[in-house]
Design a protein around this motif. Sequence first.
Motif, PDB file in Angstrom:
ATOM      1  N   GLU A 160       0.845  -1.205   0.000  1.00 37.76           N
ATOM      2  CA  GLU A 160       0.000   0.000   0.000  1.00 37.76           C
ATOM      3  C   GLU A 160       0.872   1.243   0.000  1.00 37.76           C
ATOM      4  O   GLU A 160       2.012   1.232   0.499  1.00 37.76           O
ATOM      5  CB  GLU A 160      -0.906   0.025   1.234  1.00 37.76           C
ATOM      6  N   ALA A 161       0.328   2.327  -0.558  1.00 37.05           N
ATOM      7  CA  ALA A 161       1.021   3.618  -0.460  1.00 37.05           C
ATOM      8  C   ALA A 161       0.006   4.732  -0.659  1.00 37.05           C
ATOM      9  O   ALA A 161      -0.883   4.619  -1.519  1.00 37.05           O
ATOM     10  CB  ALA A 161       2.126   3.740  -1.511  1.00 37.05           C
ATOM     11  N   THR A 215      10.451   5.161   9.460  1.00 40.14           N
ATOM     12  CA  THR A 215       9.196   5.361  10.201  1.00 40.14           C
ATOM     13  C   THR A 215       9.071   6.791  10.733  1.00 40.14           C
ATOM     14  O   THR A 215       8.058   7.158  11.298  1.00 40.14           O
ATOM     15  CB  THR A 215       9.149   4.400  11.410  1.00 40.14           C
ATOM     16  N   LYS A 233       3.576   9.931  10.420  1.00 40.76           N
ATOM     17  CA  LYS A 233       2.842   8.737   9.997  1.00 40.76           C
ATOM     18  C   LYS A 233       2.872   7.680  11.099  1.00 40.76           C
ATOM     19  O   LYS A 233       3.728   7.708  11.985  1.00 40.76           O
ATOM     20  CB  LYS A 233       3.437   8.197   8.706  1.00 40.76           C
ATOM     21  N   ASN A 235       2.353   3.232  11.498  1.00 39.68           N
ATOM     22  CA  ASN A 235       2.239   1.928  10.806  1.00 39.68           C
ATOM     23  C   ASN A 235       2.699   1.988   9.349  1.00 39.68           C
ATOM     24  O   ASN A 235       2.085   1.367   8.468  1.00 39.68           O
ATOM     25  CB  ASN A 235       0.795   1.405  10.835  1.00 39.68           C
ATOM     26  N   SER A 236       3.752   2.734   9.092  1.00 37.18           N
ATOM     27  CA  SER A 236       4.319   2.754   7.741  1.00 37.18           C
ATOM     28  C   SER A 236       5.833   2.588   7.869  1.00 37.18           C
ATOM     29  O   SER A 236       6.501   3.388   8.546  1.00 37.18           O
ATOM     30  CB  SER A 236       4.014   4.088   7.046  1.00 37.18           C
ATOM     31  N   THR A 239       9.136   5.085   3.236  1.00 39.13           N
ATOM     32  CA  THR A 239       8.847   6.391   2.620  1.00 39.13           C
ATOM     33  C   THR A 239       9.447   6.336   1.225  1.00 39.13           C
ATOM     34  O   THR A 239      10.606   5.923   1.061  1.00 39.13           O
ATOM     35  CB  THR A 239       9.456   7.537   3.437  1.00 39.13           C
ATOM     36  N   THR A 268       3.806   7.631   1.645  1.00 48.13           N
ATOM     37  CA  THR A 268       3.713   6.900   2.915  1.00 48.13           C
ATOM     38  C   THR A 268       3.294   5.483   2.585  1.00 48.13           C
ATOM     39  O   THR A 268       2.198   5.274   2.043  1.00 48.13           O
ATOM     40  CB  THR A 268       2.660   7.578   3.819  1.00 48.13           C
ATOM     41  N   ALA A 269       4.183   4.490   2.839  1.00 50.52           N
ATOM     42  CA  ALA A 269       3.979   3.183   2.205  1.00 50.52           C
ATOM     43  C   ALA A 269       4.341   2.011   3.110  1.00 50.52           C
ATOM     44  O   ALA A 269       5.022   2.160   4.141  1.00 50.52           O
ATOM     45  CB  ALA A 269       4.824   3.113   0.928  1.00 50.52           C
ATOM     46  N   ASN A 270       3.887   0.853   2.692  1.00 49.60           N
ATOM     47  CA  ASN A 270       4.367  -0.454   3.170  1.00 49.60           C
ATOM     48  C   ASN A 270       4.526  -1.332   1.931  1.00 49.60           C
ATOM     49  O   ASN A 270       3.514  -1.756   1.336  1.00 49.60           O
ATOM     50  CB  ASN A 270       3.370  -1.083   4.148  1.00 49.60           C
ATOM     51  N   LEU A 286      -3.083   2.331   8.107  1.00 49.17           N
ATOM     52  CA  LEU A 286      -1.968   3.182   7.670  1.00 49.17           C
ATOM     53  C   LEU A 286      -2.435   4.617   7.884  1.00 49.17           C
ATOM     54  O   LEU A 286      -3.485   5.000   7.355  1.00 49.17           O
ATOM     55  CB  LEU A 286      -1.674   2.932   6.187  1.00 49.17           C
TER      56      LEU A 286
END
Length: 295
Positions: A160-161, A215, A233, A235-236, A239, A268-270, A286
């Motif tokens: 996700e982002a 983070t 942010k 839970n990410s 970056t 802002t991503a995972n 997120l």
Amino acid sequence: MHFDLAKLCSEHSVEGLRWSTDNHGLIRFVIESERCDAEMYLHGAHITKFAPKGHKSILWMSSQSIFHLDKPIRGGVPICFPWFGPHPVDSSLPSHGWARIQTWDLKSVTKTPAGVFSVEMTTTIKPFKLRYVVNFSETLEMLLYVSLLDTHPTATYFEEALHSYFAVSSIHDIQILGLENAQFIDKVDSARLKEPAKRELLFSGEIDRVYLDATSETQLVDPGLSRTIKITKRNSSNTVVWNPWIEKSRRMPDFGDDEWTKMVCIETANVLDHKILVSAGEEHLLAVQVEAFHH
Ligand code: TA6
């Protein structure tokens, strides 16, 4: 369940927020209030404008953006889900997944007595359910909740982002703070893993970096606008920073040839090794907050 404009106007308007269709026929709302101005589409649940009081829009939009149901809007805050970038197996699938090219459903619009607008949109991308809560005040707060459909018991991975495009005075004059100590994958150098730069990030060419274990808060310092944008942010782990520079801008039909000097993406991503595994009954959040300060 999709909404028509009449239903949105009658059941989901509050003072300072009004629905309309743009000249491409896409439905969006506009906020004009004492705390901020903003705009957001049902298409892709895409925020296209956010201007806290006293500031011009801090989100960048391409003048060449396409507004069609089968294309992502270029600029603002695209939602990348359930994969980031090209699909890992099937290159015929859309870049950055489905979330930004489908019409989301509106769940609620509320305005608090303090004048904070809170909007919730939902969508389904099998086997996932997505809830996107956006709170608009002088701060832009974006909350992306992901869970599994009740019919799908198997824990499943996703990337996700929130792929935010920020407006800048000139890419040549800005700097990004907060990433000094993070390793990064350099996508303009064969995706090589690079050691932390140990200094602020400046721009002198195309940059496309996935920072790892990043983070912390980042700050976009823009002397030309006497403005700093602060991005915090939860839970990410990643970056992503991107500026296409000259050649890549020319290759994108929905991106003006000379627009690259006026924008930078801080996402802002995972993604990659930090993709998320969600199990039945869980909901992953997120969260990102964006604020602007004069200096
Ligand atoms: O921002 C990182 C990135 O993955 C870049 O590689 C570039 O492709 C950008 O996203 C835009 O992707 P899009 O599919 O929206 O053109």
